[in-house]
Design an enzyme around this catalytic site. Sequence first.
Site, PDB file in Angstrom:
ATOM      1  N   SER A 156       0.832  -1.202   0.000  1.00 38.38           N
ATOM      2  CA  SER A 156       0.000   0.000   0.000  1.00 38.38           C
ATOM      3  C   SER A 156       0.866   1.251   0.000  1.00 38.38           C
ATOM      4  CB  SER A 156      -0.909   0.020   1.240  1.00 38.38           C
ATOM      5  OG  SER A 156      -1.782  -1.084   1.248  1.00 38.38           O
ATOM      6  N   SER A 208      -3.176  -4.051  -3.179  1.00 36.36           N
ATOM      7  CA  SER A 208      -2.603  -2.735  -2.902  1.00 36.36           C
ATOM      8  C   SER A 208      -3.678  -1.765  -2.431  1.00 36.36           C
ATOM      9  CB  SER A 208      -1.929  -2.178  -4.160  1.00 36.36           C
ATOM     10  OG  SER A 208      -1.297  -0.945  -3.889  1.00 36.36           O
ATOM     11  N   ASP A 259      -4.168   2.127  -2.324  1.00 31.97           N
ATOM     12  CA  ASP A 259      -3.573   3.343  -2.888  1.00 31.97           C
ATOM     13  C   ASP A 259      -4.469   4.531  -2.549  1.00 31.97           C
ATOM     14  OD1 ASP A 259      -1.755   1.525  -4.245  1.00 31.97           O
ATOM     15  OD2 ASP A 259      -3.406   1.162  -5.633  1.00 31.97           O
TER      16      ASP A 259
END
Length: 349
Positions: A228, A266, A268
């Site tokens: 992240s 992830s 983001d």
Amino acid sequence: MTETPRQRLRELGLTVGHIPTGPLNAITDVAGVAIGHVSLHEGESTHTGATAVLPHGGNLFQDKVPAGFAVLNGFGKFAGSTQIVELGELETPIVLTNTLAVGRAIEALNRYTLSQSGNEKVTSINAVVGETNDSRLNDIRACRPSVEEIEQAIRNAQSGPVPEGAVGAGCGTVAFGLKGGIGTSSRKVKVGKAYYTVGVLVQSNYGGHLMVAGRPYQTKASHDKDGSIVMIVATDAPLCSRNLKRLAERCFGGLARTGAALSNGSGDYALAFSTAESVRRTPERRKDISDAVALSNDVVSPLFEAVIEATEEAILNSLTMAHTVTGYNAGTGKPSTFEAISLDAIRSL
């Protein structure tokens, strides 16, 4: 053996983009912004911490600032984000920390806000906390940082140069299979007849195939794609919350330039705020028709480009300033080491 002193990207002879930086090339080039870290490197099992971002030095709950929030892939936790989306304003400092410390960071922000003069009758607080998971180098289950340690980061926030690398919320983060961390950069742009500053601070903890200023950097862990990143944007440009959301979205342009995989695993996240007095959400303005004066849509493109450049450089600074860390992988229960990026290899690109 003493580790080689770390250097920022520009000290290594590489630049990102064409827009000039601020004097410090940091988020604190935006006047009034302060950054605080608490860094915990204790033995091999504890490598974690917290980083606080304060938009101004006053009572943020009373003098709120406009803000915008953006998500590219939402595999993560970002406390307070829904109210920012709904109301377009920030009423507490921003804290970055590890995944399991989000609750403690909320409590630290609550304590800090309730203790401020003028908040004696406050009964609801939208504490804002971003996180990444540092369990590859940190015993994340050990409940550090504590509420008190996080509050220390908030209260010790300062303007001026910003410590980068394996500090604060970046103590235990990993990026591209290398040691990640905290990084920052800024840009100064002309919009109409005025000059404005844009500053970015990141907590890098993601993967992909690393690109350094447009050049591929080969790592041993190119398969490392999950993770992240949290990106915080500050500007003194007078922007409404809608255009601040658009500003935050441009962080993803800088993120992509670094070779991010933007994978399923992830998280983001980007948050942007303006410190401009003309758009501040003061108690008086909140009671009546707002007299806020903000830049129009047609003139904000230079700010967008500035965010892209500053985000890319902030991420690269988070890598070049980080040192090698040997820690504890909480998922495997075994020691782990993540090497710092090679400065010699970067110089030779």
